[in-house]
Scaffold this active site. Structure first.
Site, PDB file in Angstrom:
ATOM      1  N   LYS A 114       0.861  -1.188   0.000  1.00 12.37           N
ATOM      2  CA  LYS A 114       0.000   0.000   0.000  1.00 12.37           C
ATOM      3  C   LYS A 114       0.893   1.232   0.000  1.00 12.37           C
ATOM      4  O   LYS A 114       1.997   1.204   0.560  1.00 12.37           O
ATOM      5  CB  LYS A 114      -0.889   0.013   1.255  1.00 12.37           C
ATOM      6  CG  LYS A 114      -2.099   0.894   1.148  1.00 12.37           C
ATOM      7  CD  LYS A 114      -3.133   0.289   0.210  1.00 12.37           C
ATOM      8  CE  LYS A 114      -4.519   0.351   0.714  1.00 12.37           C
ATOM      9  NZ  LYS A 114      -5.412  -0.643   0.137  1.00 12.37           N
TER      10      LYS A 114
HETATM   11  N1  GLU Z   1      -7.394  -0.251  -2.837  1.00 11.05           N
HETATM   12  C1  GLU Z   1      -8.106  -1.453  -3.120  1.00 11.05           C
HETATM   13  C2  GLU Z   1      -8.068  -2.377  -1.920  1.00 11.05           C
HETATM   14  O1  GLU Z   1      -7.832  -1.963  -0.805  1.00 11.05           O
HETATM   15  C3  GLU Z   1      -7.690  -2.111  -4.418  1.00 11.05           C
HETATM   16  C4  GLU Z   1      -6.266  -2.570  -4.466  1.00 11.05           C
HETATM   17  C5  GLU Z   1      -5.840  -3.068  -5.852  1.00 11.05           C
HETATM   18  O2  GLU Z   1      -6.651  -3.140  -6.755  1.00 11.05           O
HETATM   19  O3  GLU Z   1      -4.654  -3.395  -5.960  1.00 11.05           O
HETATM   20  O4  GLU Z   1      -8.341  -3.534  -2.027  1.00 11.05           O
END
Ligand code: GLU
Length: 423
Positions: A114
């Protein structure tokens, strides 16, 4: 470790939850001496850096930014990029932690990561936003890649930011590689169905839970906290299923309608005005009261730590479908479990987004694109299969869906980690 009252550091809460379930699967006894508990609860790599951007008026502003690459035992790091004032390193660690568990629960070949910039993004001009996003990509130019770490949208970011990142990467490396980010617009290599994928996945889980418990969705009511990308699309799919969505909130406030909100109209209203507030045909509601509505289904789709030991007593919903990451603290989760509230945990419930990100990455790598129907069908297959596995394990061990989901994820990641060897 006790989580105490109210809100706490989300990374510590995430570790606490993991360790509890690692004990349930006897991780240490199964793999003695490998210290997997420590390995799987600390990030492989945390990058924190300062980002400076020249504002339109010539002033220079600095922001703290980060990218946490938590675990890649099952595949390249994968996870969103959050532009929000709470985007600190510890938030990022928690969110990256949940990402690798989530990709393991739905069994797609990724790890977890993240990124974040601690910024009040809405206060920046369009040019400042582009400079900030591209600067972030420039600094991480050698750390992201389709086979290394693949960013995607999260709170505060979307198709526009993903396109800017792809463009910055292309300028630096001198070549196209669409698969370095997911969540792009369809016109430049995004996938059909990605925009609504998280909400779609949330409702696929709710449908499975309803089927399992003999609930007719046409006779249910729901409340949605956070009418953003996830919450609004979940509300729309629930509305299509005949569920009465009676309350919805966003950062500015909340609205309520006993007969059920007209969700397509509410979406139109928020697109025009930027908020659910002021929607004609609905009463005004206190923002936090949305969580406490007497409804069958509650969808927390805002930020972490929304349901805590402070408000859990006031939660009346029979089913909670976690559209957000980490909306429920461990103490509140225990209280809900003891009251037999069915909680569909985040690591399963909101995995539809990253699952369609996976489809996008596959399409980019093949440069062969799927129809919306194909995406929907494959997403349905993956989400219902994951729900079925989690629910079957929960029945076997007489435990919550969260414990079952963690057991599955921990076992999958531990196995991959051990098979890699220790050298
Ligand atoms: N931000 C989204 C999540 O927390 C999507 C992450 C992604 O598609 O890599 O799952």
């Amino acid at each position: 470790m006790s989580s105490g009252n109210g809100k706490r550091n989300p990374y510590l809460l995430a570790q606490e939850t993991f360790l509890r379930y690692a004990e349930a699967v006897k991780l240490n006894d199964r793999y003695p001496g490998l210290n997997l508990e420590q390995r799987l609860t600390t990030p492989d790599r945390s990058i924190e850096f300062r980002l400076s951007v020249t504002c339109d008026n010539g002033a220079i502003k600095s922001f703290t930014a980060s990218r946490v690459q938590f675990n890649d035992d099952r595949g390249p790091y994968k996870g969103g990029l959050r532009f929000h004032p709470t985007g600190t390193l510890d938030h990022c660690k928690a969110l990256a932690f949940w990402m690798y568990l989530k990709t393991a629960v739905v069994d797609i070949p990724f790890g977890g990561a993240k990124g974040a910039i601690a910024v009040d993004y809405d206060t920046l001009s369009l040019n400042e936003k582009e400079r900030l996003t591209k600067r972030y990509a420039v600094i991480l130019r050698n750390d992201i890649g389709h086979d290394k770490d693949i960013p995607a949208p999260d709170v505060g970011t979307g198709e526009r930011e993903m396109t800017w990142i792809m463009d910055a990467w292309r300028m630096i490396h001198g070549k196209y590689d669409r698969g370095i980010v997911t969540g792009k617009p369809v016109s430049i290599g995004g996938s059909q169905g990605r925009r609504a994928a998280t909400g779609r996945g949330v409702v696929f889980c709710i449908e499975e839970a309803a089927r399992e418990h003999g609930i007719d969705l046409k006779k249910t009511t729901a409340a949605v906290q956070g009418f953003g990308k996830v919450g609004a699309s979940a509300a729309e799919f629930l509305f299509e299923d005949g569920c009465k969505v009676v309350a919805a909130s966003d950062v500015h406030g909340a609205v309520y309608c006993k007969q059920g909100l007209d969700i397509p109209k509410l979406i139109e209203h928020t697109e025009k005005s930027g908020s659910v507030v002021g929607f004609a045909g609905a009463e005004k509601l206190d923002r936090d009261a949305v969580l406490e509505q007497d409804v069958d289904i509650l969808v927390p789709a805002a930020l972490e730590n929304s349901i805590t030991s402070d408000n859990v007593k006031s939660i009346k919903a029979r089913m909670i479908a976690e559209g957000a990451n980490g909306p429920t603290t461990p103490n509140a989760d225990e209280a809900l479990a003891s009251r037999k509230v069915l909680v569909i945990p985040d690591v399963l419930c909101n995995a539809g987004g990253v699952t369609v990100s996976y489809f996008e990455w596959v399409q980019n790598r093949q440069e062969f694109y799927w129809t919306a129907e194909q995406v929907d069908k494959e997403l349905h297959r993956i989400m219902t299969s994951a729900y079925g596995q989690v629910s079957a394990l929960a029945k076997k061990h007489k435990c919550t869906l969260r414990e079952a989901a963690y057991r599955i994820a921990i076992e999958r990641v531990a196995e991959a980690c051990v098979r890699r060897g220790s050298q």
